[in-house]
Design a protein around this motif. Structure first.
Motif, PDB file in Angstrom:
ATOM      1  N   UNK A 139      63.370  39.165   0.666  1.00  0.00           N
ATOM      2  CA  UNK A 139      62.939  38.315  -0.449  1.00  0.00           C
ATOM      3  C   UNK A 139      63.497  36.899  -0.297  1.00  0.00           C
ATOM      4  N   UNK A 140      64.739  36.806   0.143  1.00  0.00           N
ATOM      5  CA  UNK A 140      65.343  35.483   0.350  1.00  0.00           C
ATOM      6  C   UNK A 140      64.588  34.699   1.416  1.00  0.00           C
ATOM      7  N   UNK A 141      64.258  35.353   2.529  1.00  0.00           N
ATOM      8  CA  UNK A 141      63.542  34.674   3.606  1.00  0.00           C
ATOM      9  C   UNK A 141      62.142  34.264   3.169  1.00  0.00           C
ATOM     10  N   UNK A 142      61.484  35.102   2.374  1.00  0.00           N
ATOM     11  CA  UNK A 142      60.172  34.730   1.850  1.00  0.00           C
ATOM     12  C   UNK A 142      60.278  33.501   0.948  1.00  0.00           C
ATOM     13  N   UNK A 143      61.393  33.378   0.230  1.00  0.00           N
ATOM     14  CA  UNK A 143      61.575  32.199  -0.626  1.00  0.00           C
ATOM     15  C   UNK A 143      61.745  30.940   0.207  1.00  0.00           C
ATOM     16  N   UNK A 144      62.314  31.074   1.391  1.00  0.00           N
ATOM     17  CA  UNK A 144      62.494  29.907   2.264  1.00  0.00           C
ATOM     18  C   UNK A 144      61.159  29.303   2.672  1.00  0.00           C
ATOM     19  N   UNK A 145      60.112  30.136   2.754  1.00  0.00           N
ATOM     20  CA  UNK A 145      58.795  29.633   3.168  1.00  0.00           C
ATOM     21  C   UNK A 145      57.807  29.589   2.003  1.00  0.00           C
ATOM     22  N   UNK A 146      58.317  29.710   0.782  1.00  0.00           N
ATOM     23  CA  UNK A 146      57.476  29.558  -0.400  1.00  0.00           C
ATOM     24  C   UNK A 146      56.582  30.740  -0.709  1.00  0.00           C
ATOM     25  N   UNK A 147      56.942  31.939  -0.263  1.00  0.00           N
ATOM     26  CA  UNK A 147      56.093  33.115  -0.466  1.00  0.00           C
ATOM     27  C   UNK A 147      56.758  34.188  -1.319  1.00  0.00           C
TER      28      UNK A 147
END
Length: 263
Positions: free
Chosen positions: A131-139
């Motif tokens: 979830x954190x990594x998805x937040x890094x790319x706006x997803x």
């Protein structure tokens, strides 16, 4: 961090790379550019073990990568995206990113078979990180959607998040903004810049010169399998050999005319 020394590659009688040498310093964003067919993707394939070099050496932090299999290169700390999108379309975004963590997840046979507390804890941690990594790319708002429902641009962002899930020290991006519209390119440029500032070292291939020149600390130029120029973006833009490689020679051209922003 990464060093290529006199790397060459031949496919039968065709010489694709000839004595390619360049370095990627730790913490920097380096662009590898060149016309179509220059050999750029072959360089990434050799670094990641998908293709073996005919000669030359590749090292990461002084340790040899040459001869390693792709999964071994990944475990050494090299992650990548591909020119052609390779997301698992039947999985959710969250599942796609968790898959990228498999090289570092050690559940143990017992944990997998009996869903032991350690297994459940590790699975929970993996999903939180995804979830954190998805937040890094706006997803982050699409974590439970199927990847098949994403736009082309968002699929590229998902592939970036999945590459980050491999816990790389060096991130290789193969044409990250190919097929994106101008707004998506600007957004991804900001996101890649933020990823760099988090301590990742990045080597990218890209044809969009506005993206390259606005993001990279230094640029290497490949033409017909050879490095013809290296340096900071502003120097590369005005290099006559680079301009000729992209645009051809024009006897009436004004000396020092910079390479077009969208060449």
């Amino acid at each position: 961090m990464l060093r290529l020394a006199n790397v060459s590659k031949r496919f039968g009688g065709l010489s694709v790379l000839q004595d390619v040498s360049f370095e990627v310093p730790q913490g920097r964003v380096v662009g590898l550019i060149g016309p179509n067919g220059a050999g750029k993707t072959t360089v990434l394939n050799i670094i990641t073990g998908l293709v073996a070099p005919t000669s030359g050496a590749i090292t990461l932090d002084g340790s040899a990568l040459t001869g390693l299999k792709p999964h071994q290169v990944t475990r050494r700390g090299v992650g990548r995206t591909f020119q052609n999108i390779r997301v698992f379309k039947e999985m959710t975004l969250l599942e796609n990113v968790v898959v990228g963590m498999h090289a570092h997840l050690n559940y143990g046979v017992g944990g997998l078979m009996f869903s032991l507390p350690a297994f459940r804890r590790r699975e929970h941690e993996a999903r939180d990180k995804a979830r954190e990594l998805l937040s890094w790319v706006g997803l982050e708002g699409k974590a439970f959607e199927l990847a098949d429902n994403l736009s082309y641009g968002d699929q590229r962002k998902l592939e970036l998040a999945r590459a980050l899930a491999t816990e790389p020290r060096l991130l290789l991006l193969d044409e990250p903004v190919a097929g994106m519209n101008s707004g998506e390119k600007v957004e991804l440029m900001k996101q890649v810049g933020q990823i760099s500032r988090r301590g990742y070292t990045i080597l990218l291939i890209e044809h969009d010169m506005r993206f390259v020149m606005g993001l990279c600390d230094q640029v290497a130029v490949l033409n017909f399998g050879r490095i013809i120029a290296e340096g900071p973006p502003e120097q590369i833009q005005r290099n006559p050999d680079v301009i000729e490689a992209y645009l051809g020679r024009d006897e009436d051209a004004v000396p020092g005319e910079p390479l077009g922003a969208t060449a």
